[in-house]
Design an enzyme around this catalytic site. Structure first.
Site, mmCIF file in Angstrom:
data_model
loop_
_atom_site.group_PDB
_atom_site.id
_atom_site.type_symbol
_atom_site.label_atom_id
_atom_site.label_comp_id
_atom_site.label_asym_id
_atom_site.label_seq_id
_atom_site.Cartn_x
_atom_site.Cartn_y
_atom_site.Cartn_z
ATOM 1 C CD GLU A 121 -9.410 49.588 -58.738
ATOM 2 O OE1 GLU A 121 -8.496 48.829 -58.405
ATOM 3 O OE2 GLU A 121 -10.601 49.238 -58.772
ATOM 4 C CB SER B 174 -7.040 50.891 -55.703
ATOM 5 O OG SER B 174 -6.498 50.145 -56.747
ATOM 6 C CE1 TYR C 46 -1.489 50.696 -56.476
ATOM 7 C CE2 TYR C 46 -3.365 51.717 -55.393
ATOM 8 C CZ TYR C 46 -2.802 50.671 -56.091
ATOM 9 O OH TYR C 46 -3.574 49.575 -56.396
ATOM 10 N NE ARG D 195 -2.893 41.518 -53.228
ATOM 11 C CZ ARG D 195 -3.183 42.753 -53.636
ATOM 12 N NH1 ARG D 195 -2.744 43.203 -54.781
ATOM 13 N NH2 ARG D 195 -3.934 43.532 -52.890
ATOM 14 C CG ASP E 241 -5.880 42.112 -49.769
ATOM 15 O OD1 ASP E 241 -4.847 41.573 -50.206
ATOM 16 O OD2 ASP E 241 -6.420 43.091 -50.316
ATOM 17 C CD GLU F 27 -10.662 44.472 -50.773
ATOM 18 O OE1 GLU F 27 -10.383 44.834 -51.928
ATOM 19 O OE2 GLU F 27 -11.146 45.229 -49.906
ATOM 20 C CG ASN G 200 -7.503 42.661 -55.026
ATOM 21 O OD1 ASN G 200 -8.135 43.674 -55.244
ATOM 22 N ND2 ASN G 200 -6.946 42.405 -53.846
ATOM 23 N N GLY H 77 -2.658 44.288 -59.149
ATOM 24 C CA GLY H 77 -1.774 45.260 -59.794
ATOM 25 C C GLY H 77 -0.465 44.629 -60.223
#
Length: 307
Positions: free
Chosen positions: A15, A151, A217, A256, A258, A271, A273, A277
């Site tokens: 990443e 990602s 992205y 964060r 999800d 999951e 993070n 980002g």
């Protein structure tokens, strides 16, 4: 000199490209605000030298391995430099999707089940019949994903057993352990956490089969809805799940989570993070903006919360 901040970004994970963008965004904000700041890429700088510069704090903008797995956190602890985000143990656990799920399940939180972990050594030994038998218990369609990668790199949906083994091969490029779980149809949401409070949830609309790397992205067809459109009761339910999921892993400052809302209108955790980002397309700053925090406010708050 003593008020100097270091932004760590780049690194050597898969990443790296996203981390470079995140780090530059953070660096630019701090420079514009007059803070004495330096950006350092661990790929080109021996990290043990950080001590010589008397940095007051480190802002970690490294994604994936080396950034979110406790490694950089351990180095900074050793150097006695305060850093943004979660600690060594929380980072090491949360990068491991399988381990995270075990802890969540143990605390009665909703996860996608059944699932299994497949190691590359077992796969190389060509125990195909045993592997196939285990996976068939989950039933197709399934999602396969690298266990310690972010990602959505190396994540694939498999609809039929004929496509299973060559898809597993592709996913093993990214990690030595693959998480296999039932594919759930539903609506995906991502929820930022800042200082033990949730940011406004974001509903993700994507045109691909699932929210993959391309959707995240590069696609112009991916849409983000904030406010999310959830009713008050559902939003409260989601908030309770997220904050519990965050706290049982002892995560800190910002991150964060999800989730997916399945066809039965139940939330399932996907999951976490611990270093989201921070690129112009990133979701965490979008949610913060909805909560009334500009990108500058957000960066300064994360720094301020770092002790």
């Amino acid at each position: 000199m003593s008020n100097k901040i270091v932004v760590l970004f780049g690194g050597n994970s898969l990443e790296r490209e996203i981390s470079l963008k995140s780090g530059k965004s953070i660096l630019n904000i701090l420079k514009k605000s007059g803070i004495n700041v330096i950006g350092i890429d661990p790929n080109t700088f021996p990290l043990l030298y950080l001590k010589k510069f008397n940095f007051k704090k480190a802002f970690i903008a490294l994604h994936g391995k080396g950034g979110e797995d406790g490694t950089i956190q351990g180095i900074l602890e050793y150097l006695n430099i305060p850093y943004t985000g979660s600690g060594v143990l929380s980072s090491a656990i949360t990068i491991n999707k399988f381990l995270t799920k075990i802890i969540w399940k143990e605390h009665g939180l909703p996860i996608i089940y059944p699932h299994l972990l497949l190691n590359k050594k077992d796969f190389i030994k060509k125990n195909y019949l045993i592997i196939e038998k285990k996976i068939l218990q989950i039933k197709f369609p399934i999602i396969i994903k690298p266990n310690c990668s972010g990602s959505s790199l190396g994540v694939f949906k498999v609809n039929h057993k004929d496509d299973l083994f060559h898809t597993l091969e592709k996913s093993f490029v990214y990690d030595n352990n693959i998480l296999i779980e039932k594919y759930l149809k539903g609506i995906e949401y991502t929820i930022g956490v800042l200082n033990n409070k949730i940011l406004p949830p974001i509903k993700i609309g994507y045109s691909n089969i699932f929210y993959d790397y391309q959707s995240k992205y590069y696609s112009n067809n991916t849409e983000y809805f904030c406010p999310s459109g959830l009713n008050k009761n559902k939003e409260k339910e989601l908030e309770n799940i997220i904050l519990k999921a965050w706290k049982v892993l002892n995560c800190k400052i910002w991150g964060r989570i999800d989730v997916i809302l399945d066809e039965n209108k139940n939330f399932q955790l996907l999951e976490i993070n611990t270093i989201p980002g921070m690129t112009p397309k990133s979701l965490y700053p979008i949610a913060a903006r909805k909560a009334g925090l500009s990108f500058y406010d957000l960066i300064m708050k994360i720094l301020f919360l770092t002790k």
